[in-house]
Design a protein around this motif. Structure first.
Motif, PDB file in Angstrom:
ATOM      1  N   ASP A  26       1.066  -1.537  -0.018  1.00  0.00           N
ATOM      2  CA  ASP A  26      -0.286  -0.069  -0.011  1.00  0.00           C
ATOM      3  C   ASP A  26       0.619   1.011  -0.312  1.00  0.00           C
ATOM      4  O   ASP A  26       0.449   2.352  -0.255  1.00  0.00           O
ATOM      5  N   GLY A  78       6.554   2.452 -12.347  1.00  0.00           N
ATOM      6  CA  GLY A  78       4.708   3.388 -11.941  1.00  0.00           C
ATOM      7  C   GLY A  78       5.534   4.512 -12.249  1.00  0.00           C
ATOM      8  O   GLY A  78       7.156   4.387 -12.536  1.00  0.00           O
ATOM      9  N   THR A  79       4.674   5.644 -11.849  1.00  0.00           N
ATOM     10  CA  THR A  79       4.923   7.275 -11.809  1.00  0.00           C
ATOM     11  C   THR A  79       5.188   7.398 -10.486  1.00  0.00           C
ATOM     12  O   THR A  79       4.462   6.706  -9.316  1.00  0.00           O
ATOM     13  N   ARG A  80       5.044   8.913  -9.980  1.00  0.00           N
ATOM     14  CA  ARG A  80       4.507   9.505  -8.598  1.00  0.00           C
ATOM     15  C   ARG A  80       3.308   9.476  -8.064  1.00  0.00           C
ATOM     16  O   ARG A  80       2.642  10.112  -7.536  1.00  0.00           O
ATOM     17  N   ALA A  81       2.523   9.033 -10.009  1.00  0.00           N
ATOM     18  CA  ALA A  81       1.014   9.356  -9.713  1.00  0.00           C
ATOM     19  C   ALA A  81       0.285   8.487  -7.900  1.00  0.00           C
ATOM     20  O   ALA A  81       0.793   7.142  -8.070  1.00  0.00           O
ATOM     21  N   ARG A  82      -0.179   9.231  -7.106  1.00  0.00           N
ATOM     22  CA  ARG A  82      -1.020   8.302  -5.955  1.00  0.00           C
ATOM     23  C   ARG A  82      -2.251   7.125  -6.582  1.00  0.00           C
ATOM     24  O   ARG A  82      -1.772   5.945  -5.265  1.00  0.00           O
ATOM     25  N   LYS A  83      -2.071   6.686  -7.855  1.00  0.00           N
ATOM     26  CA  LYS A  83      -2.921   5.402  -8.740  1.00  0.00           C
ATOM     27  C   LYS A  83      -2.841   5.756  -9.792  1.00  0.00           C
ATOM     28  O   LYS A  83      -2.668   6.803 -10.439  1.00  0.00           O
ATOM     29  N   SER A  84      -3.185   4.236 -10.361  1.00  0.00           N
ATOM     30  CA  SER A  84      -2.988   4.247 -11.760  1.00  0.00           C
ATOM     31  C   SER A  84      -4.254   3.357 -12.042  1.00  0.00           C
ATOM     32  O   SER A  84      -3.835   2.163 -11.583  1.00  0.00           O
ATOM     33  N   SER A  85      -4.449   2.779 -12.928  1.00  0.00           N
ATOM     34  CA  SER A  85      -5.024   1.783 -13.647  1.00  0.00           C
ATOM     35  C   SER A  85      -4.359   1.468 -15.176  1.00  0.00           C
ATOM     36  O   SER A  85      -4.944   1.350 -16.083  1.00  0.00           O
ATOM     37  N   ALA A  86      -2.801   1.815 -15.195  1.00  0.00           N
ATOM     38  CA  ALA A  86      -1.751   1.823 -16.116  1.00  0.00           C
ATOM     39  C   ALA A  86      -1.482   0.252 -16.210  1.00  0.00           C
ATOM     40  O   ALA A  86      -0.870   0.025 -16.412  1.00  0.00           O
ATOM     41  N   ASP A 136      -0.433  -4.470 -12.919  1.00  0.00           N
ATOM     42  CA  ASP A 136       0.399  -3.918 -12.128  1.00  0.00           C
ATOM     43  C   ASP A 136       1.701  -3.921 -11.483  1.00  0.00           C
ATOM     44  O   ASP A 136       1.236  -5.439 -10.292  1.00  0.00           O
TER      45      ASP A 136
END
Lengths: 464, 464
Positions: free
Chosen positions: B169, B187-195, B198
């Motif tokens: 988490d 991943g990136t520094r975005a707090r959430k992603s659906s790209a 996982d």
């Protein structure tokens, strides 16, 4: 927007349809309108209908259908409520849509453990209606009354994610039918586990490309003792975003913190008869004890005032609160009424919160340069926002300008160390951006896809 | 406890050692004691040392080492602080230990986004020391001062997980060297992603079997305005567990809620000079505003009283609080002093909270039947507890009885829809239980392993 067509296995498809009709009778439908409805999604991507739709009633039936399709190398695409936004349900190679909307039972609620087990066709509103008398709720709210299977498949989130997380944080375990028809369970009811690879979180967000989800074990929340809402206007997007940053840094446990830009406020005012100042707005919700929601509201009021917020207003009644959030939930319809006859093309970038103001402002400027009307609404506590060009689809030039805006915004977000999709998923629409965002990491995603679906029958032409 | 040896690629190993020595000089070590130290973990599993240890200083060096080992099909095993508990660092087929402890830089702190990027050798205590002046902290606390790379690799959690979650988490993104030497960012520094899939959460908890983690982007928390602690005695484990359930159902946002059973209290009393009643105990910590920690403490006191708690005591000073948590952190040493000369064999089951009391009570009964001394301490807000037989390793019969206890407890937890490991991971020690817990799902884990590590060089002989 057109998307690539893939080669069709015509003979396999006809064979599978014949076998399925024999097994499932009237539950196999091949009419044009039902097939189109199962390809159609709320997007501007061209409809690519499947060749047939099967209404499944059980995990065993889903496994049976997948086994048949696997034997003949025919694509399968799971369908819940059809509310996905990036062409996830299209059938570029044809194939079979497995409609799980009739698998709509809540199978178990364990109030003592705050968890439940549901079939994939249960919608989030149905679940919350079912849970209400038990004092429980399921917090993930993407706006649409989506099916929980679909929400798991796209890793949905929405307004409550700042407090309660995304589907990834709230799915404890899945039952899924894999590409060869085998049925697996990915986890237990334990709240946490370090037992092997996290198949649960691999399959959540896999958009039907690795499996078909047939059961979901969800973590629930107790309905808070107190809920209160508030809203506050700001002189600029910057001021609103600065306030959001202050809230997050303070650790204020807001349950919702939503930004509406001035265009969005202009659209929602007449639609919901709110009479708000036509400047950027933050909408908030606080959950906790009676004392703590009062304290949270006071702290927020102070933080917003520091950043130039004005007209801070806490709602006083449940009706007032519901009216506010109903307006937020109907933002999409308010937009369409703001510019009638257009199509709203929802983007979905998510950036580090420190980049949020810059990204929103740049979006406004770019929209203006391109002569587009683009309301912005966002789950800004996560740095996630939707800029939605309202596009006259009969005007090819405007369609081109909107496409250029969407592409530009995805690349801007990626350049800010953000993502091209905070919650909608890749589907068909965002395939070009995935590689830009994650580079060679996508090669390893492809390796996983090939390992788990060697025949490539699971929702082909999506993500990769 | 002996574990399976795997065939050694003797020629490959010798070639790789020669190449590495040429490249890394003194940073390649092959002495017996350093190799044994890199195989040794705090477990009763037999030591299986690697053939050489390389101290890596950069991602490029790790990639270089993995590429060399891949070319010669020689195993690689990442090493941080050596605090894992299930034989994760052993080298059953020999090979190279890549020691990343000197990759110990905090690379970036983004205070505005509450995130940071660190090298894998940074320990959690070092990170928190580094962050303190910025008003930030990283909440995951597994007890040991583990490296963050190792914590990510095993999906560590610990006392704060009930409020802040596990490594899964709190890791936003990883940089990792894959089995073929390629470097990816997940991943990136975005707090959430659906790209896409996982990969972050697939690699977190993969125990070095899919990649070597070379950078970690972590989500941070603001240091709360107020922190307070409390403890409360209970007449029985049942009463304590009923209180935990009530706390969770109430939605009380406790930061920590730890159970010590009567044996554990007996062990800790003399060690930390606490003078607590020798009955089950809950230790708590509350984070929030000044007002909210007072309210949380009052609500907890009321809930515990309802369930028979007595002697509820909120700590009044920071010193008192620190003393209490120091005692909790030193539980392992207190146990060993309670029965000197023994080895503590930490188990790690996690069950649905409604099953917690039954599982803890059954453990106590079983320990007593087997004539074992087994203190129990647990992160009970998650249903996770450690029953730790204190074993005289020179007594083969006692070792057998302890092994039987461990095996029985893992199976009991699995039968309760729980997991054989809440936070320690599978390693070598829990391989037999993974299949019992997840059945055919483990076949798909193996498929992923083969797809991402076709030569099987990444920490072989673990998990599967």
């Amino acid at each position: 927007m057109q998307h690539v067509k893939l080669p069709r296995n015509e003979q396999g498809i006809q064979t599978v349809l014949a076998v399925l009709k024999q097994k499932f009778g009237e539950r196999v439908q091949t009419g044009t309108s039902i097939c189109e409805q199962h390809g159609h999604t709320t997007t501007w991507i061209e409809n690519q209908p499947p060749d047939g739709v099967v209404f499944a009633h059980s995990t065993a039936e889903v496994a049976d259908i997948v086994t048949i399709c696997s034997a003949h190398e025919v694509p399968v695409i799971a369908y819940g409520t059809g509310t996905s936004l990036e062409g996830h349900l299209n059938a570029p190679a044809g194939g079979i849509s497995i409609d799980v909307s009739q698998m709509d039972k809540v199978l178990a609620v364990n109030a003592g453990d705050l968890d439940c087990r549901v079939q994939p066709g249960v919608t989030r509103e149905d679940l919350n209606t079912y849970l209400r008398d038990r004092g429980l709720f399921f917090p993930i709210d993407p706006g649409a009354n989506a099916s929980l299977g679909g929400m798991a498949a796209t890793n949905a989130s929405g307004t409550n994610a700042v407090r309660y997380g995304t589907m990834k944080d709230n799915v404890l375990s899945l039952e899924a039918v894999m590409a060869d028809g085998r049925i697996i369970r990915t986890g237990t009811r334990a709240r946490k586990s370090s037992a092997g690879y996290d198949l649960t979180r691999l399959l959540v967000g896999s958009e039907g490309t690795l499996c078909i989800i047939t059961e979901i074990t969800l973590q629930l929340q107790g309905i808070p003792e107190a809920i209160s809402s508030a809203y506050c206007s700001f002189p600029s997007v910057d001021a609103a975003c600065q306030t959001v940053m202050a809230v997050i840094q303070y650790g204020l446990p807001v349950a919702r913190i939503e930004l509406l830009d001035e265009v969005m406020v202009k659209a929602i005012n007449p639609y919901a008869q709110l009479g708000l100042p036509e400047t950027p707005l933050l909408l908030l919700e606080f959950h906790g004890t009676e004392a703590s929601v009062v304290e949270q509201s006071e702290i927020f009021a102070a933080l917003s005032e520091e950043h130039g917020g004005n007209g801070y207003k806490a709602t006083e009644t449940t009706e007032e609160r519901n009216r506010l959030w109903k307006a937020r939930h109907e933002a999409y319809w308010a937009m369409l009424q703001y510019r009638p006859g257009t199509h709203g093309v929802a983007t979905d970038v998510c950036v580090p919160i420190s980049k949020l103001a810059e990204c929103v402002r740049a979006s406004q400027t770019r929209a203006s340069e391109l002569g587009l009307i683009v309301p912005i609404v966002g789950h800004v506590g996560d740095g996630n926002f939707h800029a939605t060009p309202l596009v006259d689809m009969s005007d090819p030039d405007e369609v081109d300008r909107a496409a250029s805006f969407v592409s530009w915004l995805n690349e801007l977000a990626i350049s800010m160390d953000g993502t091209c999709t905070g919650e909608h998923g890749i589907g068909q629409g965002k395939m070009p951006y995935l590689v830009k965002e994650l580079g060679e990491a996508t090669d390893f995603m492809s390796d996983i896809k090939r390992a788990l679906d060697p025949k490539g029958i699971m929702n082909p032409g999506k993500i990769f």
